[in-house]
Design a protein around this motif. Structure first.
Motif, PDB file in Angstrom:
ATOM      1  N   GLU A 140     -15.047  27.710  21.856  1.00 26.94           N
ATOM      2  CA  GLU A 140     -14.491  27.503  20.835  1.00 26.94           C
ATOM      3  C   GLU A 140     -15.064  28.344  19.628  1.00 26.94           C
ATOM      4  OE1 GLU A 140     -13.354  22.776  20.758  1.00 26.94           O
ATOM      5  OE2 GLU A 140     -15.515  23.171  20.647  1.00 26.94           O
ATOM      6  N   LEU A 141     -16.486  28.525  19.454  1.00 30.15           N
ATOM      7  CA  LEU A 141     -17.086  29.350  18.348  1.00 30.15           C
ATOM      8  C   LEU A 141     -16.659  30.795  18.590  1.00 30.15           C
ATOM      9  CD1 LEU A 141     -20.600  27.937  18.547  1.00 30.15           C
ATOM     10  CD2 LEU A 141     -18.894  27.552  16.841  1.00 30.15           C
ATOM     11  N   TYR A 142     -16.377  31.197  19.745  1.00 32.38           N
ATOM     12  CA  TYR A 142     -15.989  32.685  19.756  1.00 32.38           C
ATOM     13  C   TYR A 142     -14.466  32.646  19.167  1.00 32.38           C
ATOM     14  CZ  TYR A 142     -19.600  35.175  22.243  1.00 32.38           C
ATOM     15  OH  TYR A 142     -20.657  35.761  22.604  1.00 32.38           O
ATOM     16  N   ALA A 143     -13.676  31.678  19.632  1.00 31.41           N
ATOM     17  CA  ALA A 143     -12.522  31.740  19.185  1.00 31.41           C
ATOM     18  C   ALA A 143     -12.321  31.640  17.552  1.00 31.41           C
ATOM     19  CB  ALA A 143     -11.551  30.551  19.640  1.00 31.41           C
ATOM     20  N   LYS A 152     -11.580  33.046  25.741  1.00 29.54           N
ATOM     21  CA  LYS A 152     -10.597  32.989  26.894  1.00 29.54           C
ATOM     22  C   LYS A 152     -11.519  33.063  28.280  1.00 29.54           C
ATOM     23  CE  LYS A 152      -6.055  33.909  25.368  1.00 29.54           C
ATOM     24  NZ  LYS A 152      -4.816  34.945  25.671  1.00 29.54           N
ATOM     25  N   GLU A 153     -12.101  34.135  28.421  1.00 22.46           N
ATOM     26  CA  GLU A 153     -12.859  34.383  29.352  1.00 22.46           C
ATOM     27  C   GLU A 153     -13.914  33.279  29.612  1.00 22.46           C
ATOM     28  OE1 GLU A 153     -14.424  38.355  28.786  1.00 22.46           O
ATOM     29  OE2 GLU A 153     -12.540  39.317  28.709  1.00 22.46           O
ATOM     30  N   LEU A 179      -4.973  29.282  22.483  1.00 24.96           N
ATOM     31  CA  LEU A 179      -5.345  30.634  22.083  1.00 24.96           C
ATOM     32  C   LEU A 179      -4.185  31.811  22.123  1.00 24.96           C
ATOM     33  CD1 LEU A 179      -8.913  30.913  23.519  1.00 24.96           C
ATOM     34  CD2 LEU A 179      -8.436  30.691  21.124  1.00 24.96           C
ATOM     35  N   GLY A 180      -3.163  31.241  23.038  1.00 22.24           N
ATOM     36  CA  GLY A 180      -2.091  32.041  23.354  1.00 22.24           C
ATOM     37  C   GLY A 180      -2.364  33.405  24.119  1.00 22.24           C
TER      38      GLY A 180
END
Length: 181
Positions: A140-143, A152-153, A179-180
């Protein structure tokens, strides 16, 4: 006059009572130690939290005490939870619900990306009940930072890393969908 065979049952009863008393005394001493350790860890975790050191409040930290010339461990909220995790720990610490709330708050709202990464690196391969939730939070934080690919990874690894945690897998999959492409 009492015979030797009449004294035996009384003696066995006395031994049984002494053994029971020893077990109770041992439990009371262990419970008292756990309660004292909880008080110390809670004060340390609250101090870390108030100073904005959220990862330390969560997992504790070690410092060097020059006066005693040794390292001293300072507990965090997770250690308090671990102290009282045993099914036989009774009576339980009354503030355990608040400890759970602080753990959740820190993981979901206070950890920075760097702290979450540090947590994941430290506890990968070790037993920690919060590794999965922090792993998802890291995604979530990366997003949030705009790095959707890394998010996603990470989130796609959840199924393989935590196969028995269906709720965690569902949360990771829901986040992947948001995230699509």
């Amino acid at each position: 006059m009492e015979t030797a065979t009449a004294k035996r049952p009384r003696r066995y009863g006395l031994y049984l009572a002494l053994a029971f008393l020893l077990v109770v005394l041992t439990y009371v001493l262990a419970w008292n130690r756990a309660n004292n350790l909880t008080s110390r860890f809670l004060a340390e975790a609250q101090a870390s939290y108030q100073q904005g050191r959220y990862l330390e409040a969560l997992v504790g930290y070690e410092s060097f005490d020059q006066r005693r010339n040794r390292h001293v461990y300072h507990g965090g909220y997770i250690q308090i939870e671990a102290i009282w995790d045993d099914a036989y720990a009774w009576p339980r610490y009354k503030g355990l619900k608040e400890v759970h709330s602080k753990i959740e708050e820190i993981i979901q709202h206070k950890l920075t990306l760097e702290e979450a990464e540090s947590f994941v690196q430290t506890y990968t391969g070790k037993k920690n009940p919060y590794l999965g939730p922090v792993f998802v939070r890291l995604g979530e934080l990366y997003a949030q930072r705009g790095d959707k690919q890394t998010a996603k990874e990470l989130l796609m690894e959840v199924r393989d890393l935590f196969p028995s945690d269906k709720d965690l897998i569902a949360k990771a999959e829901a986040l992947i969908k948001t995230l699509g492409e």
